[in-house]
Design an enzyme around this catalytic site. Structure first.
Site, PDB file in Angstrom:
ATOM      1  N   PHE A 291       1.140  -1.228   0.203  1.00 55.04           N
ATOM      2  CA  PHE A 291      -0.170  -0.062   0.283  1.00 55.04           C
ATOM      3  C   PHE A 291       1.023   1.204  -0.096  1.00 55.04           C
ATOM      4  CE2 PHE A 291      -3.540  -2.285   2.597  1.00 55.04           C
ATOM      5  CZ  PHE A 291      -4.400  -2.514   0.551  1.00 55.04           C
TER       6      PHE A 291
ATOM      7  N   HIS B 215      -5.803 -13.430   5.182  1.00 54.69           N
ATOM      8  CA  HIS B 215      -7.078 -13.243   3.872  1.00 54.69           C
ATOM      9  C   HIS B 215      -7.925 -13.780   2.889  1.00 54.69           C
ATOM     10  CE1 HIS B 215      -5.252  -9.208   5.613  1.00 54.69           C
ATOM     11  NE2 HIS B 215      -5.997  -9.699   6.737  1.00 54.69           N
TER      12      HIS B 215
ATOM     13  N   CYS C 176     -19.899 -17.814  -4.650  1.00 57.43           N
ATOM     14  CA  CYS C 176     -21.104 -17.393  -4.768  1.00 57.43           C
ATOM     15  C   CYS C 176     -21.889 -16.808  -3.967  1.00 57.43           C
ATOM     16  CB  CYS C 176     -22.394 -18.339  -5.919  1.00 57.43           C
ATOM     17  SG  CYS C 176     -23.650 -17.394  -5.752  1.00 57.43           S
TER      18      CYS C 176
HETATM   19  P1  NAD Z   1       1.386  -3.374   4.218  1.00 55.89           P
HETATM   20  O1  NAD Z   1       1.057  -2.191   2.732  1.00 55.89           O
HETATM   21  O2  NAD Z   1      -0.043  -1.734   5.487  1.00 55.89           O
HETATM   22  O3  NAD Z   1       2.936  -2.852   5.097  1.00 55.89           O
HETATM   23  C1  NAD Z   1       3.979  -2.713   3.853  1.00 55.89           C
HETATM   24  C2  NAD Z   1       5.451  -3.487   4.813  1.00 55.89           C
HETATM   25  O4  NAD Z   1       6.193  -3.642   4.284  1.00 55.89           O
HETATM   26  C3  NAD Z   1       5.216  -2.108   4.804  1.00 55.89           C
HETATM   27  O5  NAD Z   1       5.353  -1.305   6.630  1.00 55.89           O
HETATM   28  C4  NAD Z   1       7.106  -1.515   4.096  1.00 55.89           C
HETATM   29  O6  NAD Z   1       8.165  -0.778   5.019  1.00 55.89           O
HETATM   30  C5  NAD Z   1       7.112  -2.715   4.787  1.00 55.89           C
HETATM   31  N1  NAD Z   1       8.074  -3.255   2.737  1.00 55.89           N
HETATM   32  C6  NAD Z   1       7.707  -3.077   1.974  1.00 55.89           C
HETATM   33  N2  NAD Z   1       8.412  -4.059   1.266  1.00 55.89           N
HETATM   34  C7  NAD Z   1       9.648  -4.350   1.756  1.00 55.89           C
HETATM   35  C8  NAD Z   1      10.498  -4.930   2.089  1.00 55.89           C
HETATM   36  N3  NAD Z   1      11.007  -4.970   0.173  1.00 55.89           N
HETATM   37  N4  NAD Z   1      11.488  -5.512   2.409  1.00 55.89           N
HETATM   38  C9  NAD Z   1      10.958  -5.383   4.022  1.00 55.89           C
HETATM   39  N5  NAD Z   1       9.467  -4.901   4.219  1.00 55.89           N
HETATM   40  C10 NAD Z   1       9.495  -3.970   3.366  1.00 55.89           C
HETATM   41  O7  NAD Z   1       0.850  -4.572   4.033  1.00 55.89           O
HETATM   42  P2  NAD Z   1       0.272  -5.322   5.115  1.00 55.89           P
HETATM   43  O8  NAD Z   1       0.964  -4.937   6.527  1.00 55.89           O
HETATM   44  O9  NAD Z   1       0.344  -6.571   4.355  1.00 55.89           O
HETATM   45  O10 NAD Z   1      -1.047  -4.700   5.087  1.00 55.89           O
HETATM   46  C11 NAD Z   1      -1.659  -4.658   3.705  1.00 55.89           C
HETATM   47  C12 NAD Z   1      -3.036  -5.221   3.036  1.00 55.89           C
HETATM   48  O11 NAD Z   1      -3.318  -5.776   1.753  1.00 55.89           O
HETATM   49  C13 NAD Z   1      -2.482  -7.358   3.770  1.00 55.89           C
HETATM   50  O12 NAD Z   1      -3.550  -7.082   4.758  1.00 55.89           O
HETATM   51  C14 NAD Z   1      -3.008  -7.787   2.014  1.00 55.89           C
HETATM   52  O13 NAD Z   1      -3.613  -8.394   2.481  1.00 55.89           O
HETATM   53  C15 NAD Z   1      -3.473  -7.498   1.116  1.00 55.89           C
HETATM   54  N6  NAD Z   1      -2.369  -7.188   0.294  1.00 55.89           N
HETATM   55  C16 NAD Z   1      -1.436  -7.937  -0.312  1.00 55.89           C
HETATM   56  C17 NAD Z   1      -0.426  -7.915  -1.074  1.00 55.89           C
HETATM   57  C18 NAD Z   1      -0.145  -9.378  -1.296  1.00 55.89           C
HETATM   58  O14 NAD Z   1      -0.790 -10.379  -1.404  1.00 55.89           O
HETATM   59  N7  NAD Z   1       1.272  -9.203  -1.415  1.00 55.89           N
HETATM   60  C19 NAD Z   1      -0.352  -6.753  -1.409  1.00 55.89           C
HETATM   61  C20 NAD Z   1      -0.477  -5.425  -1.008  1.00 55.89           C
HETATM   62  C21 NAD Z   1      -2.137  -5.604  -0.146  1.00 55.89           C
HETATM   63 ZN    ZN Z   2     -24.737 -19.100  -7.151  1.00 62.10          ZN
END
Ligand code: NAD
Ligand code: ZN
Length: 249
Positions: A35, A121, A129
Site C-alpha cells: 500500500f 486474508h 457465490c
Molecule cells: P502494508 O502495505 O500495510 O505494509 C507493508 C510493509 O512492508 C510496510 O511497512 C513497508 O515498510 C514494508 N516493506 C515494503 N517492502 C519491503 C521489503 N522489500 N522488505 C521489507 N519490508 C518491506 O502491508 P500489510 O501489513 O500486509 O497490510 C496490507 C494489506 O493488503 C494486507 O492485509 C494484505 O492482505 C493486502 N495486500 C496483499 C498483497 C499481496 O498479497 N502480496 C499486496 C498488497 C496488499
Molecule cells: Zn450461486
C-alpha cells in the site's frame, strides 16, 4: 546493523518453533506493490470503494473491483517467489519453523516450498457465490464478466460472485485466525516480515506471541507499532536480510 543481524541469526539458530508472520512487504521484491511503496495499482483504485457492503450493494463498485482484480491478477501471475520467501521455506525444511501466517493473497509462500501456510486474508484463486456458495476458479471470471457487463455472476443461480479474499469491512476467516493464534502462542520465535502491523486483528498476533514467551524479530523497511517489544528490529529489505538470517556457519 551488522551486530543486530548477528543477534537475529543467533536467535533464529537456537529456536525450534519459529513462526513467520508476513505481510505485503515480503512480496514487493517479487513485483507486487504494497500500500505504501511505489503505488502501482493502489494509486488508481481506492480499496475503500471495495468494502464488503459497497461490493454487495453497488454494481458500479463490483465492476471497478473486477477491473482492479484483473490488474492485480496479472501481477500475481507474473510474480515469482523471492529470496525472502525461499529463506522462510528453508527454515521449515530444516524442521525449525512450524508454519507461516500470512496476510498476503499471492500464494508465493506455497510456491517457494512452504507447506504449512495459514492465509488470514484468503486467496485470489477461487470465487464464491454469495447466494448459493458455489465455487469456481478465478480463471473463469473474465468470461463471466464479459457476459454481464463487467459484473460476473454465478453460473448456477446468478448470485453475486466474490473472490475468496477478505475485503475491507469483512471479518477474517475464523478458522484461519484461530489456527494462527494457536500457532503464534506455541512459537518460540515470531519472525515478522514486511507488515506495517497497522491492521487488526492480525497485528495483535505479535503482542500475543510475545506474551506467550516468544522472542520477536521484525524485518521491515519502516518502523511498526510493535518494534518496542521486539528482541531485534531490522530495517531493510526482506529479500536481502532473510537469506543472511537463515544462513548457517
Ligand atoms: P502494508 O502495505 O500495510 O505494509 C507493508 C510493509 O512492508 C510496510 O511497512 C513497508 O515498510 C514494508 N516493506 C515494503 N517492502 C519491503 C521489503 N522489500 N522488505 C521489507 N519490508 C518491506 O502491508 P500489510 O501489513 O500486509 O497490510 C496490507 C494489506 O493488503 C494486507 O492485509 C494484505 O492482505 C493486502 N495486500 C496483499 C498483497 C499481496 O498479497 N502480496 C499486496 C498488497 C496488499
Ligand atoms: Zn450461486
Amino acid at each position: 546493523m551488522e551486530r543486530r543481524i548477528e543477534e537475529a541469526r543467533r536467535l533464529l539458530g537456537r529456536s525450534r518453533r519459529i513462526v513467520a508472520f508476513t505481510g505485503a512487504g515480503i512480496s514487493t521484491e517479487s513485483g507486487i506493490p504494497d500500500f505504501r511503496g511505489p503505488r502501482g495499482v493502489w494509486a488508481r483504485f481506492d480499496p475503500d470503494e471495495f468494502s464488503l457492503p459497497n461490493f454487495l450493494r453497488s454494481v458500479h463498485a463490483r465492476r471497478r473491483f473486477w477491473q482492479f482484480a484483473a490488474e492485480l491478477g496479472a501481477l500475481l501471475a507474473a510474480a515469482r517467489p523471492n529470496a525472502g520467501h525461499l529463506a522462510i521455506a528453508e527454515l521449515e525444511r530444516r524442521g525449525t519453523c512450524s508454519g507461516v501466517i500470512t496476510q498476503n493473497i499471492d500464494r508465493l509462500h506455497q510456491r517457494a516450498g512452504s507447506r504449512r501456510v495459514i492465509e488470514l486474508h484468503g486467496d485470489a484463486e477461487t470465487a464464491v457465490c454469495m447466494t448459493c456458495g458455489a465455487e469456481l476458479p478465478s480463471s473463469a471470471l473474465p468470461e463471466r464478466a464479459a457476459r454481464n457487463d463487467g459484473d460476473p455472476r454465478c453460473p448456477r443461480c446468478s448470485g453475486i460472485l466474490k473472490p475468496r479474499t477478505v475485503l475491507f469491512g469483512e471479518a477474517l476467516p475464523e478458522k484461519a485466525l484461530a489456527q494462527a493464534e494457536k500457532l503464534a502462542r506455541k512459537s518460540d520465535l515470531l519472525l515478522v516480515v514486511g507488515s506495517s502491523l497497522a491492521v487488526q486483528p492480525a497485528a495483535s498476533l505479535v503482542p500475543m506471541a510475545h506474551r506467550s514467551g516468544a522472542a520477536v524479530v521484525i524485518v521491515n523497511l519502516d518502523a511498526t507499532p510493535s518494534d518496542g517489544l521486539a528482541e531485534v528490529v531490522l530495517h531493510g529489505r526482506a529479500g536481502e536480510l532473510l537469506p543472511r538470517l537463515v544462513a548457517r556457519g
